[in-house]
Motif scaffolding. Structure first.
Motif, short mmCIF file in Angstrom:
data_model
loop_
_atom_site.label_atom_id
_atom_site.label_comp_id
_atom_site.label_asym_id
_atom_site.label_seq_id
_atom_site.Cartn_x
_atom_site.Cartn_y
_atom_site.Cartn_z
N ARG A 46 33.30 24.94 -31.97
CA ARG A 46 32.18 25.86 -31.81
C ARG A 46 31.64 25.81 -30.38
O ARG A 46 30.87 26.69 -29.97
CB ARG A 46 31.07 25.52 -32.79
CG ARG A 46 31.47 25.67 -34.26
CD ARG A 46 30.38 25.15 -35.19
NE ARG A 46 30.12 23.74 -34.96
CZ ARG A 46 29.05 23.08 -35.42
NH1 ARG A 46 28.13 23.73 -36.12
NH2 ARG A 46 28.91 21.80 -35.17
N PHE A 47 32.06 24.79 -29.61
CA PHE A 47 31.60 24.62 -28.23
C PHE A 47 32.75 24.81 -27.24
O PHE A 47 32.62 24.42 -26.07
CB PHE A 47 30.96 23.24 -28.07
CG PHE A 47 29.70 23.09 -28.89
CD1 PHE A 47 28.46 23.33 -28.32
CD2 PHE A 47 29.77 22.74 -30.23
CE1 PHE A 47 27.30 23.22 -29.08
CE2 PHE A 47 28.61 22.63 -30.99
CZ PHE A 47 27.38 22.87 -30.42
N ALA A 48 33.83 25.43 -27.67
CA ALA A 48 34.96 25.67 -26.77
C ALA A 48 34.54 26.55 -25.60
O ALA A 48 33.96 27.62 -25.79
CB ALA A 48 36.10 26.33 -27.54
N ALA A 102 28.21 25.32 -40.91
CA ALA A 102 28.22 26.23 -39.76
C ALA A 102 27.04 25.98 -38.83
O ALA A 102 27.11 26.30 -37.64
CB ALA A 102 28.23 27.67 -40.24
N THR A 103 25.96 25.42 -39.36
CA THR A 103 24.75 25.19 -38.56
C THR A 103 24.56 23.73 -38.18
O THR A 103 23.54 23.39 -37.58
CB THR A 103 23.51 25.68 -39.33
OG1 THR A 103 23.43 24.98 -40.59
CG2 THR A 103 23.60 27.19 -39.59
N GLU A 152 28.53 16.66 -35.75
CA GLU A 152 28.23 16.28 -37.14
C GLU A 152 29.31 16.87 -38.04
O GLU A 152 29.34 18.07 -38.30
CB GLU A 152 26.85 16.79 -37.55
CG GLU A 152 25.72 16.05 -36.89
CD GLU A 152 24.36 16.46 -37.45
OE1 GLU A 152 24.31 17.32 -38.36
OE2 GLU A 152 23.35 15.93 -36.97
N GLY A 153 30.22 16.02 -38.46
CA GLY A 153 31.31 16.49 -39.29
C GLY A 153 32.37 15.43 -39.46
O GLY A 153 32.09 14.23 -39.34
#
Length: 462
Positions: free
Chosen positions: A349-351, A406-407, A412-413
């Protein structure tokens, strides 16, 4: 089988092919995290038949997809060959027909036939599951059955195995190399596929020299093309010398292009000879671009131009800095980690954006090989590194990050990786808490046989 083939390191141990296609319900040890539901797809080289080349190279084997489906606390496994035209032709004749990196060894039946192996990466974009290798177009497979759906012909040429998915626009940004009259051409392509899956751009440009350009970097506004001295030469290949070889006398280049300005505006930066198979990520900071890459002093796995063996080399996580002001065309390099590393990943998500957390496969033994025995997490802000080291002899695959939701905040994962258990000669799907990898596996799913060493994979939510 000749003694030379029998001793080929890419045909022995856990590199050796597994030629069965199976469906297993896996035994789960521990508890699958609540909410972790989807499929980890991985691919790698798995030659259907004994290779023609006694110096068979790992990068040239037929692709095989391994799918680990996770949901409801259970895990299933399915593996299938990627049935490319090459696979189908050889299957029809019951033997190898293509010479891999040595075209002089190819059977006459292979002349003019497609040689794609789709063995390097597999990702999901615009509703399509695409198996990739850098010599051909993406090859689509069914996300459930893994059945072949054929080449995505709209790409109209070679495409990297490492496209980048823009988390803001949904675009897939990609490139190709060796796209000219032969695979060792200096011509490269830059391309964009929009969020709907339509190819909206493919433009050619010339590199400083012919090289294996395995991966590249993309930020919100820029694209970077590393051209490093793992060179390609048709003349060498036709003489029976290495088609791809390490030539440390050549400098490394990184082409910087602003997205939207086109390839005519590429600016070439220079740095010392070295090689990067895989970057972790890149982002913009004011008038600089900052990137973290796994940098080798010398390209591993490939010989010198005269055929002599190359030096053993391990990659270290290194920071590259590019000055956008025009004050210098030199890349600033800074070592940021002292652990041998490969297959770097991040929270996708930060690519291309500012980020803090990175993950990679690591070798705590210093063996200078592609066999990694640990999974590491590095906090790029604090510099703190956490490592999960597996039992002696065990080897890990690339760690793939999946957010809790998604949020969820960055990092965190969970990380999923496939671990070969050497003592048992079989493999496990291992799940780690991405923020606490040194605590060891949260859960694992036991495959009743081994999963051969592969290259890359991605997680697709259910």
């Amino acid at each position: 089988m000749s003694e030379k083939k029998r001793g080929n390191p890419y045909l022995t141990g856990n590199f050796a092919p597994v030629r069965t296609e199976d469906d297993f319900d896996l035994e789960v040890v521990g508890e699958i995290p609540e909410g972790l539901a989807g499929t980890l797809y991985r691919t790698g080289a798995n030659p259907q038949f004994e290779p023609l080349d006694p110096n068979y190279h790992w990068f040239t084997g037929d692709g095989m997809v391994h799918a680990f489906r996770v949901g409801g606390g259970k895990v299933t496994y399915r593996n299938r060959y990627v049935r490319t035209p090459k696979w189908e032709l050889e299957h029809q004749h019951g033997r190898s027909l293509f010479g891999g990196f040595n075209p002089m060894l190819s059977d006459p039946l292979a002349a003019g036939q497609d040689s794609g192996v789709a063995n390097t990466n597999i990702l999901f974009h615009a509703g399509r599951l695409l198996a990739l290798e850098e010599g051909h177009m993406p090859f689509e497979v069914d996300r459930d059955t893994l059945a072949p759906l054929g080449y995505a012909s709209e790409y109209a040429g070679r495409v990297t195995a490492h496209p980048k998915l823009d988390p803001k626009t949904g675009e897939m940004v990609w490139f190709g190399y060796g796209v000219g009259p032969h695979p060792f051409s200096t011509t490269m392509s830059y391309g964009v596929t929009d969020a709907s899956g339509k190819v909206v751009q493919r433009t050619d440009f010339e590199a400083p020299y012919s090289a294996m350009v395995h991966d590249f970097l993309v930020t919100e506004n820029y694209v970077l093309f590393p051209v490093m001295p793992l060179t390609g030469s048709l003349e060498r290949a036709m003489k029976g010398l290495p088609g791809y070889a390490w030539e440390p006398g050549k400098p490394s280049y990184v082409g910087l292009m602003k997205r939207g300005e086109g390839v005519s505006a590429i600016r070439w930066f220079m740095t010392k000879p070295g090689y990067v198979f895989h970057p972790m990520n890149a982002r913009e900071e004011g008038d600089r671009i900052i990137a973290e890459v796994c940098l080798y002093d010398a390209a591993p796995l490939f010989p010198l131009a005269d055929g002599r063996p190359g030096a053993r080399s391990g990659a270290r996580l290194t920071r590259w800095e590019f000055d956008l002001t025009g004050a210098t065309d030199q890349v600033k390099e800074t070592a940021i980690d002292d652990l041998d590393s490969e297959f770097p990943r991040l929270d996708e998500r930060f690519a291309g954006l500012p980020y803090r957390h990175g993950y990679y496969a690591a070798d705590t033994t210093g063996a200078k090989s592609v066999k990694m025995n640990a999974i590491a997490h590095i906090d790029l802000k604090s510099g703190v590194r956490k490592v999960c080291t597996f039992e002696p002899g065990d080897q890990v695959s690339e760690p793939v990050f999946t957010p809790r939701s998604a949020t969820a905040a960055e990092g965190e994962g969970w990380l999923t990786t496939v671990v070969w258990r050497a003592a048992e000669n079989r493999s496990d799907l291992v799940i780690l808490d991405a923020s606490d990898v040194d605590r060891g596996p949260v859960a694992l799913a036991k495959v009743p046989r081994r999963v051969p060493f592969g290259f890359h994979g991605n997680w697709v939510d259910a």
